[in-house]
Design an enzyme around this catalytic site. Structure first.
Site, PDB file in Angstrom:
ATOM      1  N   SER A  16       0.816  -1.217   0.000  1.00  0.00           N
ATOM      2  CA  SER A  16       0.000   0.000   0.000  1.00  0.00           C
ATOM      3  C   SER A  16       0.848   1.265   0.000  1.00  0.00           C
ATOM      4  O   SER A  16       0.404   2.318   0.464  1.00  0.00           O
ATOM      5  CB  SER A  16      -0.935   0.016   1.213  1.00  0.00           C
ATOM      6  OG  SER A  16      -0.184  -0.004   2.424  1.00  0.00           O
ATOM      7  N   GLY A  17       2.082   1.159  -0.494  1.00  0.00           N
ATOM      8  CA  GLY A  17       2.931   2.338  -0.614  1.00  0.00           C
ATOM      9  C   GLY A  17       2.557   3.160  -1.830  1.00  0.00           C
ATOM     10  O   GLY A  17       1.460   3.031  -2.393  1.00  0.00           O
ATOM     11  N   GLY A  19       3.588   3.064  -4.963  1.00  0.00           N
ATOM     12  CA  GLY A  19       3.337   2.302  -6.175  1.00  0.00           C
ATOM     13  C   GLY A  19       2.023   1.559  -6.128  1.00  0.00           C
ATOM     14  O   GLY A  19       1.235   1.573  -7.085  1.00  0.00           O
ATOM     15  N   GLU A 172      18.158  15.054   6.172  1.00  0.00           N
ATOM     16  CA  GLU A 172      16.963  15.647   6.754  1.00  0.00           C
ATOM     17  C   GLU A 172      16.864  15.375   8.252  1.00  0.00           C
ATOM     18  O   GLU A 172      16.488  16.262   9.029  1.00  0.00           O
ATOM     19  CB  GLU A 172      15.729  15.118   6.011  1.00  0.00           C
ATOM     20  CG  GLU A 172      15.642  15.685   4.594  1.00  0.00           C
ATOM     21  CD  GLU A 172      14.682  14.945   3.686  1.00  0.00           C
ATOM     22  OE1 GLU A 172      14.374  15.475   2.597  1.00  0.00           O
ATOM     23  OE2 GLU A 172      14.236  13.837   4.050  1.00  0.00           O
ATOM     24  N   ASP A 303      10.744   0.119  -5.124  1.00  0.00           N
ATOM     25  CA  ASP A 303      12.046  -0.136  -4.513  1.00  0.00           C
ATOM     26  C   ASP A 303      12.451  -1.596  -4.490  1.00  0.00           C
ATOM     27  O   ASP A 303      13.623  -1.904  -4.265  1.00  0.00           O
ATOM     28  CB  ASP A 303      12.057   0.383  -3.080  1.00  0.00           C
ATOM     29  CG  ASP A 303      11.993   1.900  -2.999  1.00  0.00           C
ATOM     30  OD1 ASP A 303      12.052   2.543  -4.060  1.00  0.00           O
ATOM     31  OD2 ASP A 303      11.875   2.435  -1.883  1.00  0.00           O
TER      32      ASP A 303
END
Length: 422
Positions: A16-17, A19, A172, A303
């Site tokens: 569910s990322g 992509g 970051e 990924d």
């Protein structure tokens, strides 16, 4: 939602990322039944995990429920589970949910399970460091940081931080810990960023990398390039500095590991099922049309794959997800080659400082890149409500000195990091 052994779906999406969600949304109105299987209930906006970890955003701001986001896609069902097996020839997938195994027949399969943290053969580091791959990783680190800043002033290890890896996440994190210390906590801290290559943000290179290093150093971050962490034990990080010119030992309670990724476990399941080759990181060496091995109805994206050196970034995964669906629904011809449209990259460093690279010749830095970064990430953040909350949080954190995300921290015992699955 359960499925029984007789259930058939035209398309099954695993993950569910970015992509997986792009693929699911692309299916809307295409007349295909679909099932999305995810090991977690939320759609995670992974690029903002570090802001949850450093108290800028709340957990739910970047992790809305997947079924809520897809509620208008009536043909897409969502289930929380873990895929355990794929039989490519009869096109049957087995997943485990609620303590039971379920079998599903599919017409096409899209794998989009992302990547896990890699420790370059030193898996024991998972027990001694903090990663930033899941929402639980971020909230665990946030509670730990809260406890570190609440520690007595003479506890030097509590306010010494080591960040390993100077890619976007490492830069970051280091920059935001510095901001947190200076503007919110008003405490002196020591932050060391360790990078094995010769520059920070190596993907940007040149003047942008030099600017990023300078901005970090102005913020109080010590940057060690050409350096490698050789050991992490007993609260001490050992660093081989400047290609072996010296050795440093840093006593710290906090090591954030952002160096290296490996494909998810599901990549191995697909490799075994399809005979697909993998690279050293376990990523699937997919075909040009994103199919896996010699199987025409299984696609892998994001990924967990390697194709033409495309970066492991969310725009690649989203474009691949839409491409796979277009082939499945015959908006594109079978076997159509995937071509990535590079829209550029950007990374935030600290308040008012960021870098953006649209092309080799078109780059931005400083405040204009910072504002552009905020705008782009706001655009892709799922949910109108989450966008509104993010704007309020950014104003409070970057214009003011608040850290609203810390309001969620109820207890923050400063203990050793918990094991992180690899």
């Amino acid at each position: 939602m359960r499925t029984d052994d007789a259930t058939y779906y035209d398309v099954v999406i695993v993950g569910s990322g970015f992509g997986g969600m792009a693929a699911a949304r692309r299916l809307r109105g295409r007349g295909k039944t679909a099932l999305l299987i995810s090991s977690t209930p939320e759609h995670l906006f992974q690029p903002l995990l570090y802001q949850v970890a450093t108290g800028v955003l709340a957990r739910d701001d970047i992790a809305p429920r997947t079924d809520t986001l897809l509620r208008r896609n009536r043909d897409v069902e969502v289930v929380e589970g873990v895929v355990t097996a794929v039989d490519a020839m009869p096109a049957v997938l087995t997943y485990r949910a609620g303590g039971q195994d379920h079998r599903v027949h599919y017409g096409s399969l899209i794998a989009a399970t992302g990547a896990a943290q890699s420790y370059f053969g030193r898996d024991e580091y998972a027990d001694r460091t903090f990663a930033l791959k899941t929402i639980d990783d971020a909230t665990r680190l946030r509670a730990h940081l809260r406890a570190c800043f609440d520690a007595p002033a003479d506890d030097a290890a509590a306010t010494t931080f080591v960040v390993v890896g100077a890619g976007a996440t490492g830069v970051e994190v280091a920059g935001q810990i510095a901001e947190l210390a200076r503007r919110h906590e008003r405490r002196e801290v020591a932050i060391t960023l360790v990078e094995g290559l010769g520059e920070v943000l190596p993907a940007f290179g040149g003047g942008l990398s030099e600017y990023s290093r300078g901005a970090l150093e102005k913020a109080g971050v010590e940057v060690l390039t050409g350096s490698m962490v050789t050991d992490i034990a007993d609260g001490v990080v050992t660093v081989n500095v400047n290609d072996g010119a010296a050795t440093r030992k840093i006593a710290t309670d906090t090591v954030v590991w952002s160096a290296g990724v490996a494909a998810s476990d599901f990549a191995g399941v697909l490799a075994d099922a399809t005979g697909c080759d993998t690279d050293r990181a376990g990523r699937l060496l997919v075909n040009d049309d994103l199919t896996v091995g010699g199987v025409a109805n299984i696609y892998a994206i994001g990924d967990m794959t390697s194709l033409h050196g495309y970066p492991g970034q969310s725009p690649v995964a989203m474009q691949q997800g839409r491409h796979a669906v277009d082939i499945i629904t015959r908006k594109r011809a079978p076997g159509s080659v995937f071509h990535y449209l590079d829209k550029g990259s950007m990374s935030i460093i600290s308040r008012g400082r960021a870098v953006a690279k649209l092309t080799e010749r078109v780059t931005f830095r400083g405040l204009i890149a910072f504002v552009a970064w905020l705008g782009v990430h706001l655009y892709y953040l799922a949910g109108v409500g989450n966008r509104a909350k993010a704007v309020v949080a950014w104003v409070r954190s970057f214009v003011g000195t608040a850290r609203p995300g810390f309001d969620e921290v109820v207890e923050a015992p400063r203990t050793e990091p918990q094991p992180i699955a690899v």
